[in-house]
Design a protein around this motif. Structure first.
Motif, PDB file in Angstrom:
ATOM      1  N   TRP A 145     -85.317 -10.225 -46.043  1.00  0.00           N
ATOM      2  CA  TRP A 145     -84.195 -10.492 -45.134  1.00  0.00           C
ATOM      3  C   TRP A 145     -84.396  -9.777 -43.800  1.00  0.00           C
ATOM      4  N   LEU A 146     -84.837  -8.520 -43.855  1.00  0.00           N
ATOM      5  CA  LEU A 146     -85.039  -7.739 -42.633  1.00  0.00           C
ATOM      6  C   LEU A 146     -86.146  -8.333 -41.758  1.00  0.00           C
ATOM      7  N   VAL A 147     -87.219  -8.792 -42.381  1.00  0.00           N
ATOM      8  CA  VAL A 147     -88.308  -9.414 -41.623  1.00  0.00           C
ATOM      9  C   VAL A 147     -87.789 -10.624 -40.845  1.00  0.00           C
ATOM     10  N   LYS A 148     -86.928 -11.382 -41.479  1.00  0.00           N
ATOM     11  CA  LYS A 148     -86.397 -12.593 -40.866  1.00  0.00           C
ATOM     12  C   LYS A 148     -85.307 -12.312 -39.836  1.00  0.00           C
ATOM     13  N   ASN A 149     -84.431 -11.374 -40.126  1.00  0.00           N
ATOM     14  CA  ASN A 149     -83.235 -11.179 -39.303  1.00  0.00           C
ATOM     15  C   ASN A 149     -83.311 -10.012 -38.323  1.00  0.00           C
ATOM     16  N   ASP A 150     -84.293  -9.138 -38.490  1.00  0.00           N
ATOM     17  CA  ASP A 150     -84.520  -8.047 -37.529  1.00  0.00           C
ATOM     18  C   ASP A 150     -86.003  -8.036 -37.174  1.00  0.00           C
ATOM     19  N   PRO A 151     -86.476  -9.098 -36.514  1.00  0.00           N
ATOM     20  CA  PRO A 151     -87.913  -9.277 -36.302  1.00  0.00           C
ATOM     21  C   PRO A 151     -88.559  -8.189 -35.451  1.00  0.00           C
ATOM     22  N   LYS A 152     -87.786  -7.481 -34.650  1.00  0.00           N
ATOM     23  CA  LYS A 152     -88.349  -6.408 -33.825  1.00  0.00           C
ATOM     24  C   LYS A 152     -88.338  -5.062 -34.552  1.00  0.00           C
ATOM     25  N   GLY A 153     -87.859  -5.057 -35.773  1.00  0.00           N
ATOM     26  CA  GLY A 153     -87.726  -3.802 -36.502  1.00  0.00           C
ATOM     27  C   GLY A 153     -88.996  -3.285 -37.137  1.00  0.00           C
ATOM     28  N   GLY A 154     -90.035  -4.101 -37.206  1.00  0.00           N
ATOM     29  CA  GLY A 154     -91.297  -3.657 -37.798  1.00  0.00           C
ATOM     30  C   GLY A 154     -91.317  -3.668 -39.309  1.00  0.00           C
ATOM     31  N   TRP A 155     -90.386  -4.376 -39.916  1.00  0.00           N
ATOM     32  CA  TRP A 155     -90.300  -4.400 -41.380  1.00  0.00           C
ATOM     33  C   TRP A 155     -91.437  -5.175 -42.036  1.00  0.00           C
ATOM     34  N   ASP A 156     -92.110  -6.035 -41.269  1.00  0.00           N
ATOM     35  CA  ASP A 156     -93.186  -6.844 -41.842  1.00  0.00           C
ATOM     36  C   ASP A 156     -94.396  -6.009 -42.251  1.00  0.00           C
ATOM     37  N   GLU A 157     -94.426  -4.730 -41.864  1.00  0.00           N
ATOM     38  CA  GLU A 157     -95.478  -3.830 -42.346  1.00  0.00           C
ATOM     39  C   GLU A 157     -95.355  -3.563 -43.847  1.00  0.00           C
ATOM     40  N   PHE A 158     -94.134  -3.692 -44.358  1.00  0.00           N
ATOM     41  CA  PHE A 158     -93.846  -3.210 -45.700  1.00  0.00           C
ATOM     42  C   PHE A 158     -93.722  -4.315 -46.743  1.00  0.00           C
ATOM     43  N   ILE A 159     -93.881  -5.551 -46.302  1.00  0.00           N
ATOM     44  CA  ILE A 159     -93.908  -6.669 -47.242  1.00  0.00           C
ATOM     45  C   ILE A 159     -94.725  -7.799 -46.639  1.00  0.00           C
ATOM     46  N   LYS A 160     -95.620  -8.350 -47.404  1.00  0.00           N
ATOM     47  CA  LYS A 160     -96.450  -9.472 -46.977  1.00  0.00           C
ATOM     48  C   LYS A 160     -96.140 -10.650 -47.884  1.00  0.00           C
ATOM     49  N   GLY A 161     -95.486 -11.652 -47.332  1.00  0.00           N
ATOM     50  CA  GLY A 161     -95.007 -12.740 -48.169  1.00  0.00           C
ATOM     51  C   GLY A 161     -93.925 -12.201 -49.083  1.00  0.00           C
ATOM     52  N   HIS A 162     -94.211 -12.234 -50.401  1.00  0.00           N
ATOM     53  CA  HIS A 162     -93.272 -11.659 -51.358  1.00  0.00           C
ATOM     54  C   HIS A 162     -93.794 -10.351 -51.955  1.00  0.00           C
ATOM     55  N   ASP A 163     -94.896  -9.845 -51.414  1.00  0.00           N
ATOM     56  CA  ASP A 163     -95.554  -8.672 -51.994  1.00  0.00           C
ATOM     57  C   ASP A 163     -95.173  -7.391 -51.240  1.00  0.00           C
ATOM     58  N   ILE A 164     -94.454  -6.512 -51.921  1.00  0.00           N
ATOM     59  CA  ILE A 164     -94.103  -5.217 -51.342  1.00  0.00           C
ATOM     60  C   ILE A 164     -95.373  -4.388 -51.173  1.00  0.00           C
ATOM     61  N   GLN A 165     -95.524  -3.770 -50.018  1.00  0.00           N
ATOM     62  CA  GLN A 165     -96.712  -2.964 -49.714  1.00  0.00           C
ATOM     63  C   GLN A 165     -96.446  -1.512 -50.140  1.00  0.00           C
ATOM     64  N   TRP A 166     -96.548  -1.275 -51.421  1.00  0.00           N
ATOM     65  CA  TRP A 166     -96.157   0.018 -51.975  1.00  0.00           C
ATOM     66  C   TRP A 166     -96.943   1.182 -51.395  1.00  0.00           C
ATOM     67  N   GLY A 167     -98.148   0.960 -50.977  1.00  0.00           N
ATOM     68  CA  GLY A 167     -98.963   2.034 -50.423  1.00  0.00           C
ATOM     69  C   GLY A 167     -98.416   2.616 -49.137  1.00  0.00           C
ATOM     70  N   LYS A 168     -97.498   1.925 -48.495  1.00  0.00           N
ATOM     71  CA  LYS A 168     -96.876   2.413 -47.261  1.00  0.00           C
ATOM     72  C   LYS A 168     -95.450   2.914 -47.495  1.00  0.00           C
TER      73      LYS A 168
END
Length: 299
Positions: A145-168
C-alpha cells in the motif's frame, strides 16, 4: 501488559499523511484499506520517515505489546526516523496476553501462540487469527500500500513485488511484541532483532524457556539485542533466561545501561534500573535513545 496501553486511544477515520517540523513524515493507514479482509484492531498502522537526515536504507518494524495501539509507539518511531531509518509500527490482533501459556501442560503452547499470530496457522487454542490478519500478511499488504500511495517515501526498497526484503529490515517488539520479533528473526534472515521487556515465553510448568526460543535461527545470533528493566513485573530472571536461549547463550550476558550515557560494551543484553512507576514500560522511554541507537547500529 494490557493496562499500560488501554489509556492510549485514537480514532482513525481515514488515511492521513502529514509532516512534523517539515521533515518527519507520518503516514497513518487504516489496515482495512490495504487489502480485503484485513481488520483495524486499534489505531491503525503508523509509518514514519525523516527527509532531513541521511537515509540508512533500513526499515525498523516495531511490534507493540498486549492490547497496545501502534499509535503508542509514535514517539519511538519519530526518534528512530530522526536517525535515518524508515519506521513502521504495526496494528495487529494482540488482545490475548502471552502469559496465557505459562502454566499450560502443552510444552508447545507458546510456539503455537506465536505461529498463529505471526502466520495465521490455525494451531493455537489460545488465540484465533486467520492468515489474512496475521502480522506477516498485514505487514506485507501495508508495504504494498505504501509503495502505491506514498511513492516518494522510498518504501519500494523494502518490498519487491510481493516479496518482503527482510535483509533490510530490523524487527523489534515490546512485551508480547518482543516474542513476535524473535519469532520473525528465527524464520527470516533480518538485519537485526531488537527485544524490549520480554519475551515472556517461560514455561512455569517445566521451569524453563519455551522450546521454540532455542530453535535454529535464520538471523545470525549476533544480531539479537535485548533491553530489560531489573524490576520488570514480568520477572527479569525469566526474561534473561528467555533472551539467553534465543541468542544461543549458555548464560545471560548482560550489562547495566543508563539514559544518555554512551555505551562502551559489546554485550547483547542491556539492563536498566531507573526509578519508575512502571518498570515494564521503561525500555520505551525516549531518554533511552542512546540504548536504542546502540541496538539498531550493531551487526
Amino acid at each position: 501488559m494490557k493496562s499500560a496501553f488501554t489509556a492510549v486511544l485514537f480514532t482513525l477515520i481515514s488515511v492521513n499523511l502529514f509532516a512534523q517540523g517539515n521533515s518527519t513524515k507520518v503516514v497513518i493507514v487504516n489496515p482495512a484499506e490495504t487489502a480485503p479482509g484485513i481488520e483495524m484492531m486499534h489505531s491503525g498502522h503508523y509509518a514514519v520517515y525523516n527527509t532531513a537526515v541521511p537515509n540508512k536504507h533500513q526499515l525498523f518494524l516495531m511490534i507493540v505489546g498486549t492490547g497496545g495501539s501502534a499509535s503508542f509507539l509514535r514517539p519511538m518511531d519519530s526518534i528512530v526516523a530522526g536517525m535515518g531509518y524508515h519506521a513502521i509500527s504495526i496494528d495487529y490482533k494482540n488482545n490475548v496476553i502471552t502469559t496465557v501459556c505459562n502454566n499450560s501442560p502443552d510444552s508447545a503452547c507458546f510456539d503455537k501462540f506465536r505461529q498463529e499470530i505471526m502466520f495465521g496457522t490455525p494451531v493455537s487454542d489460545s488465540v484465533n487469527v486467520d492468515s489474512t490478519n496475521s502480522i506477516i500478511n498485514r505487514f506485507q499488504k501495508l508495504l504494498e500500500w505504501l509503495v502505491k500511495n506514498d511513492p516518494k517515501g522510498g518504501w519500494d526498497e523494502f518490498i519487491k513485488g510481493h516479496d518482503i526484503q527482510w535483509g533490510k529490515i530490523l524487527v523489534g517488539g515490546h512485551s508480547q511484541g518482543a516474542g513476535h520479533c524473535v519469532y520473525a528473526g528465527k524464520h527470516f534472515k533480518v538485519a537485526g532483532v531488537l527485544i524490549f521487556s520480554g519475551p515472556q515465553d517461560y514455561r512455569v510448568a517445566f521451569n524453563s524457556p519455551a522450546l521454540w526460543l532455542g530453535t535454529k535461527s535464520a538471523t545470525p545470533l549476533n544480531r539479537y539485542y535485548a533491553f530489560l528493566h531489573i524490576k520488570d513485573q514480568y520477572d527479569v530472571r525469566r526474561q534473561l533466561a528467555n533472551c539467553a536461549k534465543a541468542m544461543g547463550m549458555a548464560m545471560p550476558d548482560s550489562v547495566h545501561v543508563s539514559p544518555g550515557v554512551p555505551l562502551h560494551t559489546t554485550k547483547h543484553i542491556l539492563v536498566n534500573n531507573i526509578e519508575t512507576g512502571n518498570a515494564h514500560m521503561s525500555t520505551l522511554l525516549p531518554e533511552f535513545k542512546n540504548v536504542w541507537e546502540y541496538m539498531l547500529k550493531q551487526k
